[in-house]
Enzyme design. Structure first.
Site, PDB file in Angstrom:
ATOM      1  N   LYS A  66       0.844  -1.203   0.000  1.00  0.00           N
ATOM      2  CA  LYS A  66       0.000   0.000   0.000  1.00  0.00           C
ATOM      3  C   LYS A  66       0.878   1.251   0.000  1.00  0.00           C
ATOM      4  O   LYS A  66       0.590   2.220  -0.696  1.00  0.00           O
ATOM      5  CB  LYS A  66      -0.951  -0.023   1.210  1.00  0.00           C
ATOM      6  CG  LYS A  66      -2.052  -1.072   1.063  1.00  0.00           C
ATOM      7  CD  LYS A  66      -2.847  -1.301   2.339  1.00  0.00           C
ATOM      8  CE  LYS A  66      -3.807  -2.476   2.161  1.00  0.00           C
ATOM      9  NZ  LYS A  66      -4.570  -2.798   3.377  1.00  0.00           N
ATOM     10  N   GLN A 110      -4.723  -1.923   9.676  1.00  0.00           N
ATOM     11  CA  GLN A 110      -4.592  -3.227   9.033  1.00  0.00           C
ATOM     12  C   GLN A 110      -5.160  -4.316   9.940  1.00  0.00           C
ATOM     13  O   GLN A 110      -4.834  -4.389  11.128  1.00  0.00           O
ATOM     14  CB  GLN A 110      -3.108  -3.505   8.696  1.00  0.00           C
ATOM     15  CG  GLN A 110      -2.880  -4.743   7.848  1.00  0.00           C
ATOM     16  CD  GLN A 110      -3.499  -4.640   6.453  1.00  0.00           C
ATOM     17  OE1 GLN A 110      -3.556  -3.585   5.851  1.00  0.00           O
ATOM     18  NE2 GLN A 110      -3.970  -5.764   5.940  1.00  0.00           N
ATOM     19  N   ASP A 133     -10.941   2.780   4.190  1.00  0.00           N
ATOM     20  CA  ASP A 133     -11.224   1.349   4.012  1.00  0.00           C
ATOM     21  C   ASP A 133     -12.734   1.101   3.915  1.00  0.00           C
ATOM     22  O   ASP A 133     -13.159  -0.006   3.567  1.00  0.00           O
ATOM     23  CB  ASP A 133     -10.687   0.566   5.220  1.00  0.00           C
ATOM     24  CG  ASP A 133      -9.476  -0.292   4.876  1.00  0.00           C
ATOM     25  OD1 ASP A 133      -9.318  -0.664   3.695  1.00  0.00           O
ATOM     26  OD2 ASP A 133      -8.697  -0.597   5.800  1.00  0.00           O
TER      27      ASP A 133
END
Ligand code: GUN
Length: 302
Positions: A66, A110, A133
């Site tokens: 990422k 994450q 997200d």
């Protein structure tokens, strides 16, 4: 034989394979052009932050990818690495800091988090305006309502992948395997809403007569988390197959001692499918590009 990270098989016509990497690269170029335009206007580059707690190998790899992707389109990134024994309180403190940090446009936490941390509580603490997200209840609610929001990266990537590969979804029967919060459930919502207009069936661990249902699918989205789960006899000839899984399988015959497989038995299923995503090089690159897209939107909305 491998080329550019995309799975190749001499027996499978290459036009059957949906090249997620090429599509993601094209989208990255579009995003990079928008970032360059922002910089030209004297604006700061969009800034994506990531929090990673613990040493999980796969998570470390995802966060590194990422970060690399951010830089490839001219965005700024920062990574907050915390030890596995970080308390929930310490993590919530960092979240509160990022929620208010003017320099950060969006951030991700994450997953998975260590077991002693309440994942739900943590996700609920993310500022929805920075939730690139698309995991917070606020953004999930907006998604259900079909209103502008941050869409979760993997399902948004799948929708774009289908669109850009010329796969029609309107009126088609989509069968989704798996009902996770980050893939199965949101992709079912997104594909059944106006615009995508598919008829969607969700299958899960309690589904009965699974092959009977999967064989009815025009489009199969497989996000069940089991390597090589979907076999050729579960697929209607001509169906489109999207493989969301990614697994490292020990294999002493390979140089690295392992190989990467998805949830789909690619070599067999590719023989009956009309189109199929490879692993790697299918859904994975699209997930990352969706995150970049959301980060760009977060900056624009500011
Ligand atoms: N873990 C597995 N997939 C994801 C994802 O898309 N986002 C985050 N934050 N964690 C993940």
């Amino acid at each position: 034989m491998k080329s550019g990270g995309l799975k190749q098989n001499n027996m499978i016509p290459q036009d059957k394979i949906i090249d997620g990497k090429a599509i993601a690269d094209a989208m990255k170029k579009e995003i990079a052009a928008e970032v360059a335009e922002m910089l030209d206007k004297g604006m700061d580059a969009p800034h994506l932050a990531a929090i990673i707690v613990g040493e999980d190998g796969a998570s470390q790899t995802y966060v590194a990818s990422k970060e690399k992707a951010c830089h490839s389109v001219g965005m700024t990134s920062s990574v907050y690495r915390m030890p596995a024994n970080t308390s929930e309180e310490e993590l919530l403190k960092l979240i509160s800091f990022l929620n208010n940090d003017e320099e950060v446009d969006g951030y991700i936490i994450q997953l998975p988090l260590p077991k002693h941390i309440n994942e739900t509580k943590v996700i609920h603490s993310i500022n929805p305006k920075k939730d690139v997200d698309g995991f917070t209840p606020f953004n999930i609610g907006l998604m259900q309502l079909g209103e502008p929001c941050f869409l979760p990266a993997t399902p948004a990537g799948i929708v774009e992948l289908l669109k850009r590969s010329g796969v029609e979804t309107a009126g088609k029967h989509v069968v989704v395997l798996g009902r996770s919060n980050i893939v199965g459930t949101p992709i079912s919502v997104m594909l059944s809403r106006k615009g995508a207009d598919a008829t969607v069936t969700i299958c899960h661990s309690r589904t009965q007569n699974l092959p009977e249902i999967t064989r009815q699918a025009d489009i199969l989205v497989v996000a069940i988390g089991k390597p090589l789960f979907l076999k050729a006899d579960m697929v209607k000839p001509g169906a489109v197959v999207v493989d969301v899984g990614i697994h490292r399988i020990e294999d002493p015959t390979t140089e690295k001692g392992y190989r990467i497989e998805g949830d789909v038995d690619f070599d067999e299923v590719a023989k009956v499918a009309s189109k199929i995503t490879p692993v790697p090089g299918g859904v994975g690159p699209m997930t990352i590009v969706s995150l970049l897209y959301n980060t760009l939107q977060a900056k624009k909305r500011k």
